[in-house]
Design a protein around this motif. Structure first.
Motif, PDB file in Angstrom:
ATOM      1  N   VAL A  48      32.455  33.725  33.231  1.00 12.90           N
ATOM      2  CA  VAL A  48      33.197  34.987  33.186  1.00 12.90           C
ATOM      3  C   VAL A  48      32.498  35.996  32.277  1.00 12.90           C
ATOM      4  O   VAL A  48      32.388  37.186  32.610  1.00 12.90           O
ATOM      5  N   THR A  49      32.018  35.536  31.135  1.00 15.85           N
ATOM      6  CA  THR A  49      31.400  36.447  30.164  1.00 15.85           C
ATOM      7  C   THR A  49      29.931  36.727  30.460  1.00 15.85           C
ATOM      8  O   THR A  49      29.325  37.583  29.821  1.00 15.85           O
ATOM      9  N   GLY A  50      29.350  35.990  31.433  1.00 15.09           N
ATOM     10  CA  GLY A  50      27.951  36.208  31.764  1.00 15.09           C
ATOM     11  C   GLY A  50      26.995  35.494  30.840  1.00 15.09           C
ATOM     12  O   GLY A  50      25.791  35.751  30.867  1.00 15.09           O
ATOM     13  N   THR A  51      27.516  34.568  30.032  1.00 10.72           N
ATOM     14  CA  THR A  51      26.656  33.796  29.130  1.00 10.72           C
ATOM     15  C   THR A  51      25.719  32.894  29.921  1.00 10.72           C
ATOM     16  O   THR A  51      24.562  32.680  29.536  1.00 10.72           O
ATOM     17  N   VAL A  52      26.235  32.331  31.019  1.00 13.05           N
ATOM     18  CA  VAL A  52      25.412  31.503  31.909  1.00 13.05           C
ATOM     19  C   VAL A  52      25.554  32.018  33.333  1.00 13.05           C
ATOM     20  O   VAL A  52      26.570  32.625  33.694  1.00 13.05           O
TER      21      VAL A  52
ATOM     22  N   GLY B  67      28.513  38.793  34.315  1.00 12.93           N
ATOM     23  CA  GLY B  67      29.641  37.877  34.481  1.00 12.93           C
ATOM     24  C   GLY B  67      30.627  38.355  35.526  1.00 12.93           C
ATOM     25  O   GLY B  67      30.250  38.839  36.597  1.00 12.93           O
ATOM     26  N   ILE B  68      31.899  38.235  35.222  1.00 13.29           N
ATOM     27  CA  ILE B  68      32.967  38.735  36.103  1.00 13.29           C
ATOM     28  C   ILE B  68      33.743  39.780  35.306  1.00 13.29           C
ATOM     29  O   ILE B  68      34.620  39.435  34.498  1.00 13.29           O
ATOM     30  N   PRO B  69      33.415  41.061  35.494  1.00  4.86           N
ATOM     31  CA  PRO B  69      34.038  42.113  34.682  1.00  4.86           C
ATOM     32  C   PRO B  69      35.561  42.148  34.821  1.00  4.86           C
ATOM     33  O   PRO B  69      36.107  41.937  35.902  1.00  4.86           O
ATOM     34  N   GLU B  70      36.219  42.379  33.689  1.00  4.80           N
ATOM     35  CA  GLU B  70      37.665  42.564  33.626  1.00  4.80           C
ATOM     36  C   GLU B  70      38.433  41.402  34.267  1.00  4.80           C
ATOM     37  O   GLU B  70      39.474  41.587  34.899  1.00  4.80           O
ATOM     38  N   PHE B  71      37.928  40.196  34.079  1.00  2.19           N
ATOM     39  CA  PHE B  71      38.543  39.006  34.677  1.00  2.19           C
ATOM     40  C   PHE B  71      40.000  38.855  34.235  1.00  2.19           C
ATOM     41  O   PHE B  71      40.920  38.808  35.051  1.00  2.19           O
ATOM     42  N   TRP B  72      40.208  38.787  32.921  1.00  2.00           N
ATOM     43  CA  TRP B  72      41.570  38.554  32.414  1.00  2.00           C
ATOM     44  C   TRP B  72      42.449  39.794  32.577  1.00  2.00           C
ATOM     45  O   TRP B  72      43.645  39.668  32.860  1.00  2.00           O
ATOM     46  N   LEU B  73      41.880  40.972  32.439  1.00  2.00           N
ATOM     47  CA  LEU B  73      42.655  42.199  32.634  1.00  2.00           C
ATOM     48  C   LEU B  73      43.185  42.275  34.063  1.00  2.00           C
ATOM     49  O   LEU B  73      44.329  42.674  34.284  1.00  2.00           O
ATOM     50  N   THR B  74      42.361  41.878  35.026  1.00  2.00           N
ATOM     51  CA  THR B  74      42.798  41.874  36.428  1.00  2.00           C
ATOM     52  C   THR B  74      43.991  40.948  36.615  1.00  2.00           C
ATOM     53  O   THR B  74      44.944  41.270  37.337  1.00  2.00           O
ATOM     54  N   ILE B  75      43.954  39.789  35.950  1.00  4.62           N
ATOM     55  CA  ILE B  75      45.075  38.842  36.036  1.00  4.62           C
ATOM     56  C   ILE B  75      46.332  39.456  35.437  1.00  4.62           C
ATOM     57  O   ILE B  75      47.422  39.385  36.025  1.00  4.62           O
ATOM     58  N   PHE B  76      46.185  40.073  34.274  1.00  3.79           N
ATOM     59  CA  PHE B  76      47.331  40.709  33.610  1.00  3.79           C
ATOM     60  C   PHE B  76      47.964  41.764  34.519  1.00  3.79           C
ATOM     61  O   PHE B  76      49.185  41.879  34.601  1.00  3.79           O
ATOM     62  N   LYS B  77      47.144  42.532  35.199  1.00  5.27           N
ATOM     63  CA  LYS B  77      47.650  43.624  36.033  1.00  5.27           C
ATOM     64  C   LYS B  77      48.249  43.108  37.339  1.00  5.27           C
ATOM     65  O   LYS B  77      49.058  43.786  37.970  1.00  5.27           O
ATOM     66  N   SER B  78      47.856  41.898  37.744  1.00  2.90           N
ATOM     67  CA  SER B  78      48.316  41.351  39.023  1.00  2.90           C
ATOM     68  C   SER B  78      49.625  40.587  38.911  1.00  2.90           C
ATOM     69  O   SER B  78      50.405  40.543  39.863  1.00  2.90           O
ATOM     70  N   VAL B  79      49.863  39.970  37.755  1.00  8.17           N
ATOM     71  CA  VAL B  79      51.052  39.127  37.572  1.00  8.17           C
ATOM     72  C   VAL B  79      52.195  39.985  37.017  1.00  8.17           C
ATOM     73  O   VAL B  79      52.061  40.579  35.941  1.00  8.17           O
ATOM     74  N   ASP B  80      53.287  40.049  37.743  1.00 13.40           N
ATOM     75  CA  ASP B  80      54.408  40.931  37.366  1.00 13.40           C
ATOM     76  C   ASP B  80      54.890  40.681  35.942  1.00 13.40           C
ATOM     77  O   ASP B  80      55.146  41.619  35.190  1.00 13.40           O
ATOM     78  N   MET B  81      55.011  39.418  35.577  1.00  7.19           N
ATOM     79  CA  MET B  81      55.535  39.074  34.254  1.00  7.19           C
ATOM     80  C   MET B  81      54.674  39.655  33.140  1.00  7.19           C
ATOM     81  O   MET B  81      55.178  40.041  32.085  1.00  7.19           O
ATOM     82  N   LEU B  82      53.360  39.730  33.377  1.00  7.09           N
ATOM     83  CA  LEU B  82      52.437  40.251  32.369  1.00  7.09           C
ATOM     84  C   LEU B  82      52.256  41.761  32.490  1.00  7.09           C
ATOM     85  O   LEU B  82      52.154  42.461  31.485  1.00  7.09           O
ATOM     86  N   SER B  83      52.230  42.254  33.717  1.00  6.07           N
ATOM     87  CA  SER B  83      52.028  43.696  33.906  1.00  6.07           C
ATOM     88  C   SER B  83      53.204  44.503  33.357  1.00  6.07           C
ATOM     89  O   SER B  83      53.041  45.666  32.979  1.00  6.07           O
ATOM     90  N   ASP B  84      54.386  43.873  33.295  1.00  6.78           N
ATOM     91  CA  ASP B  84      55.554  44.555  32.713  1.00  6.78           C
ATOM     92  C   ASP B  84      55.332  44.855  31.234  1.00  6.78           C
ATOM     93  O   ASP B  84      55.887  45.819  30.696  1.00  6.78           O
ATOM     94  N   MET B  85      54.543  44.031  30.559  1.00  2.74           N
ATOM     95  CA  MET B  85      54.264  44.243  29.135  1.00  2.74           C
ATOM     96  C   MET B  85      53.067  45.162  28.917  1.00  2.74           C
ATOM     97  O   MET B  85      52.901  45.718  27.844  1.00  2.74           O
ATOM     98  N   LEU B  86      52.227  45.270  29.932  1.00  2.00           N
ATOM     99  CA  LEU B  86      50.952  45.974  29.790  1.00  2.00           C
ATOM    100  C   LEU B  86      51.135  47.488  29.821  1.00  2.00           C
ATOM    101  O   LEU B  86      51.819  48.028  30.689  1.00  2.00           O
ATOM    102  N   GLN B  87      50.510  48.155  28.859  1.00  2.00           N
ATOM    103  CA  GLN B  87      50.512  49.621  28.808  1.00  2.00           C
ATOM    104  C   GLN B  87      49.083  50.117  29.044  1.00  2.00           C
ATOM    105  O   GLN B  87      48.118  49.382  28.854  1.00  2.00           O
TER     106      GLN B  87
END
Length: 360
Positions: free
Chosen positions: A83-87, A132-152
């Motif tokens: 994800v981070t592009g280390t390997v 790597g895979i840019p914005e991997f975790w941010l994409t998950i946060f924005k996709s999951v309703d439970m998390l996106s409700d908290m995201l500003q």
């Protein structure tokens, strides 16, 4: 079996088979002959012993989870490095058979044709490959309703620096708990390399109500102090307020900081009251926090790539739809029963329909 069902009101059957008025289980027990009631008390003592054995079972399950977490960890570390592009994964590691292979082949042909056209228009300088895979975790946060409700919106630039989320289980002999670790790369927002959230658990029957035990439950949580860079704390905002002096009539402008909605409030949770007495809003906030912590542990961390691609979201939605369909069906059946009670049934007007059978 739901132990809480025994706490509600139940109907008592009379000899004619009809349900009498709702009565509590205390009343039911009081109606028993003394010799039978004595035996029921013996069964209750056995039930408490069962609950204590069940608690030991869950303690061993927790130890098993801790053991297997160590086996998963190398795989999760490899995931982080990719994800981070280390390997860079090898060609063999990137081989993957898709159920939509034929569709993808057709789409690939279209893409190739489009790429040829685009290549003619592109400048001579080739575009740099993303790391790597840019914005991997941010994409998950924005996709999951439970998390996106908290995201500003102001949280998003910070979460682009999130490298990994890990779950750590308490060691043997320590009170049962699990810790969520959010690992960040160096950024311009705070100094912490890792933000933590500890969820404390209880896995033993309550002495005052042993029959309510249904396994481990989260009873409290503890966040961490975020060492924000000056002016970068997104959990507060600065407001300006004008104040007028009563005597002189002069006006001055006062600035003060007030709380601000942010995902990072997750690390400053509401504390559970020791005596268990909390207002309704605090109870709801704490219960939601517990649910989110459990969701991170059970779903997000183990299956992160499937939430990134959206496949896990499809599974979750399918499960919810199945539940909804079953609920709707039950409601329709109940309405149908009411309709049957309203008038006499005429077999000439309506033929019986076979009952629908569903399997989940």
């Amino acid at each position: 079996m739901d132990a809480n069902k025994g706490k509600g009101e139940q109907g008592m059957q009379n000899p004619g088979g009809q349900m009498d008025r709702p009565v509590s289980f205390h009343f039911l027990e009081s109606m028993l002959p003394k010799v039978v009631k004595r035996r029921v008390h013996a069964l209750k003592r056995l039930q408490v012993q069962c609950a204590n054995i069940e608690a030991k079972f869950y303690e061993e399950v927790h130890e098993l989870e801790r053991k297997y977490a160590a086996l998963y960890q190398p795989l999760f570390e490899k995931r982080r490095d990719i994800v981070t592009g280390t390997v860079e994964p090898t060609d063999e590691e990137c081989e993957w058979h898709s159920d939509r292979e034929e569709e993808e082949e057709l789409a690939e042909e279209v893409k190739e044709k489009a790429a040829i056209e685009d290549a003619k228009k592109e400048e001579a300088t080739p575009e740099e490959d993303p790391k790597g895979i840019p914005e991997f975790w941010l994409t998950i946060f924005k996709s999951v309703d439970m998390l996106s409700d908290m995201l500003q919106e102001h949280d998003e630039p910070i979460l682009k620096h999130l490298k990994d989320i890990q779950v750590k289980f308490s060691e043997p002999g320590q009170p049962m708990s699990f810790t969520l670790e959010f690992h960040f790369e160096p950024n311009g927002y705070f100094n912490n390399a890792v933000l933590t959230k500890v969820y404390k658990m209880k896995s033993e029957p309550d002495a005052s109500d042993p029959f309510s035990f249904e396994g481990p439950e989260i009873i409290d949580c503890e966040g961490c102090q975020i060492d924000w860079h000056k002016g970068k704390d997104v959990t507060v905002k600065t407001i300006k307020k004008k104040q007028k002096h009563k005597g002189r009539g002069t006006v001055r402008t006062v600035t003060k900081q007030v709380p601000n909605d942010s995902f990072f409030n997750f690390f400053n949770p509401v504390k559970a009251s020791p005596d268990g007495e909390m207002d309704e809003d605090s109870e709801f906030t704490l219960a939601t926090d517990f649910e989110i912590g459990h969701f991170f542990r059970e779903r997000i961390v183990p299956r992160a790539v499937l939430y990134f691609t959206g496949e896990a979201l499809e599974d979750d939605e399918s499960f919810e739809e199945e539940e909804l369909e079953e609920g709707d069906e039950e409601e329709q059946d109940e309405e149908g029963d009411d309709d049957d009670d309203e008038g006499d049934f005429d077999p000439k007007k309506e033929q019986p329909q076979p009952a629908e059978c569903k399997q989940q």
